[in-house]
Design an enzyme around this catalytic site. Structure first.
Site, mmCIF file in Angstrom:
data_model
loop_
_atom_site.group_PDB
_atom_site.id
_atom_site.type_symbol
_atom_site.label_atom_id
_atom_site.label_comp_id
_atom_site.label_asym_id
_atom_site.label_seq_id
_atom_site.Cartn_x
_atom_site.Cartn_y
_atom_site.Cartn_z
ATOM 1 N N HIS A 72 6.755 3.661 -1.723
ATOM 2 C CA HIS A 72 6.021 3.956 -0.485
ATOM 3 C C HIS A 72 5.787 2.659 0.279
ATOM 4 O O HIS A 72 5.169 1.738 -0.236
ATOM 5 C CB HIS A 72 4.669 4.615 -0.795
ATOM 6 N N TYR A 200 -5.328 8.929 3.877
ATOM 7 C CA TYR A 200 -6.755 8.726 3.600
ATOM 8 C C TYR A 200 -7.524 9.151 4.842
ATOM 9 O O TYR A 200 -7.194 8.721 5.950
ATOM 10 C CB TYR A 200 -7.060 7.245 3.340
ATOM 11 N N PRO A 292 -11.852 4.702 -7.172
ATOM 12 C CA PRO A 292 -10.397 4.848 -7.065
ATOM 13 C C PRO A 292 -9.844 4.748 -5.636
ATOM 14 O O PRO A 292 -8.636 4.737 -5.448
ATOM 15 C CB PRO A 292 -10.144 6.233 -7.653
ATOM 16 N N LYS A 296 -6.870 0.766 -7.554
ATOM 17 C CA LYS A 296 -6.822 -0.504 -8.270
ATOM 18 C C LYS A 296 -7.033 -0.393 -9.782
ATOM 19 O O LYS A 296 -6.685 -1.315 -10.526
ATOM 20 C CB LYS A 296 -7.901 -1.449 -7.706
ATOM 21 N N TYR A 387 -3.964 -3.874 -0.664
ATOM 22 C CA TYR A 387 -3.506 -2.579 -1.182
ATOM 23 C C TYR A 387 -2.268 -2.752 -2.076
ATOM 24 O O TYR A 387 -2.165 -2.131 -3.136
ATOM 25 C CB TYR A 387 -3.194 -1.619 -0.024
#
Ligand code: FAS
Ligand code: PHB
Length: 394
Positions: A72, A200, A292, A296, A387
């Site tokens: 991704h 998100y 979460p 990580k 990220y």
């Protein structure tokens, strides 16, 4: 029984540590309190950083990951009807891989069987002893029979509720904790994901996350109250709520179906310092927990055991006082990466969830930060860098 490194816990941290130590020729035994099926049945992480993928490659356990994992190069963030793709590849030249923790654990278990390293499952009353001496040991009962494993070192990979951190004298450890005023209700379903990348969302009804495990299996989450119970959520109730939190065009595409797993997880930030006590080391969730949101948890566990496996290999490969340099600096180097991931996970969680207790000003601060993030390449680069995961210390 005797080994060089006794590992408590056969989750991803313990199994990956065992595989990396094996690559370095370091003998190790894992002692796990549950059955393999129980460990595999826990549905958890879904996103792997390139550091984690590299460690699985180093351990010789990345073949299926490369065959089935989904690279991704970005993800979407949504709020107040706006949508912004964080283009990881353009911003920082890296990507993440979507491949479930269950599959990572399965690959590590299969590898451990293939290399013939010992794992004790269903161990009862596991205890650790003598880690403040040169002769530490792990004891347990199995079928009513008492067992002892003597070792040079013990590594606690036994998660947040494990026995290793709990065995450290209170005066020798400092903990830091923040508990969030909500949980995540998660559903796993064999339905095609609503989008080809993760979404998100911070909506007036609360946080949502549209993730996946494959092109045919989806993993979805909604923010829920801490006193909510999973039995209060029928599949239909979850799909209705999830559809309300999705952007309209995704909601129109949503394919629903029966859940194959449904659970509520509390969210907390937690760190224990240091991560070493004499001959006992802590790694993974045994030492730290992140909400979460930033994906990580599993990746931090992998980073810890990447550092520790190299330090232990150095100890056994060399002689003289320099042999301990890596293990002596493990805690400080691991914590430096842990705290940066704690910060990012806390920041992302604070940005993407509804906090009614923060009032109207708090809500405006969120909107201003999101508005800035959506209009600033520099701000998006900071998100992308964290990220995809920060580098592992040398
Ligand atoms: P684990 O907890 O996975 O493994 C510890 C092992 O030690 C277990 O098998 C346990 O049975 C064993 N054990 C415990 N006590 C023992 C004892 N006394 N003796 C012997 N063995 C013992 N991370 C993400 O990145 N993304 C997510 O979406 C995400 N979702 C999560 C959802 C939930 C409900 C939870 C709890 C965690 C989630 N995480 C997520 C974090 C999670 O993936 C962890 O970071 C990851 O499992 C860490 O791996 P370990 O450190 O190996 O700990
Ligand atoms: C998941 O797929 O379970 C997942 C992905 C990203 C997150 C959290 C969970 O930030």
């Amino acid at each position: 029984m005797r080994t060089q490194v006794a590992i408590v816990g056969a989750g991803p941290a313990g199994l990956l540590l065992g595989a990396l130590l094996h690559r370095h020729g370091v003998d190790n035994v894992i002692v796990e309190q549950r059955s393999p099926d129980y460990v595999l049945g826990r549905i958890r992480a879904g996103v792997l950083e390139q550091v984690t993928v590299g460690l699985l490659e180093e351990a010789g356990v990345a073949a299926r990951l490369h065959a089935e994992g989904l690279p991704h190069s970005g993800f979407d963030m949504c709020f107040a009807g706006q949508r912004q793709r964080i283009d990881l590849q353009r911003l920082v030249g890296k990507h993440v891989t979507v491949y479930g923790q269950t599959e990572v654990t399965r690959d590590l278990m299969d590898h451990r069987t293939a290399i013939g390293r010992q794992t004790v499952y269903d161990a009862q009353d596991v205890a650790v002893h003598g880690f403040d001496s040169a002769h530490p040991s792990v004891t347990w009962r199995e079928g009513g029979v008492a067992h002892e494993l003597q070792a040079d070192f013990i590594v606690g990979c036994d998660g947040f509720h494990g026995v290793c951190r709990a065995s450290v004298p209170a005066g020798a450890i400092q903990t830091f904790e923040k508990v969030y005023p909500f949980g995540w209700l998660g559903v796993l379903a064999d339905v095609p994901p609503v989008a080809h990348e993760l979404i998100y969302g911070n909506t007036e009804r609360g946080f949502m996350l549209a993730s996946m495990r494959s092109a045919t299996r989806s993993r979805y989450y909604v923010q829920c109250s801490l006193d909510d119970k999973v039995e209060n959520w029928s599949d239909d109730a979850f799909w209705d709520e999830f559809r309300r939190r999705l952007p309209a065009d995704d909601a129109a595409r949503l394919v629903t179906g029966p859940s194959i797993e449904k659970s509520i997880a509390p969210l907390r930030s937690f760190v224990a310092e240091p991560m070493r006590f004499g001959r006992l080391f802590l790694a993974g969730d045994a030492a730290h927990i992140v909400p979460p949101t930033g994906a990580k948890g599993l990746n931090l566990a992998a980073g810890d055991v990447g550092l520790l496996s190299r330090a232990l290999a150095e100890f056994y490969a060399s002689s003289g006082p320099a042999r301990s340099a890596g293990i002596d600096s493990y805690s400080q180097r691991a914590l430096a990466r842990v705290w940066k991931a704690e910060r990012f996970s806390w920041w992302f969680t604070s940005l993407m969830h509804q906090f009614p207790e923060n009032g109207a000003f708090g809500a405006r601060m969120q909107l201003a930060e999101l508005d800035y993030l959506f209009t600033s390449d520099a701000a998006q680069r900071v998100v992308a860098e964290n990220y995809v995961g920060l580098p592992l210390a040398a």
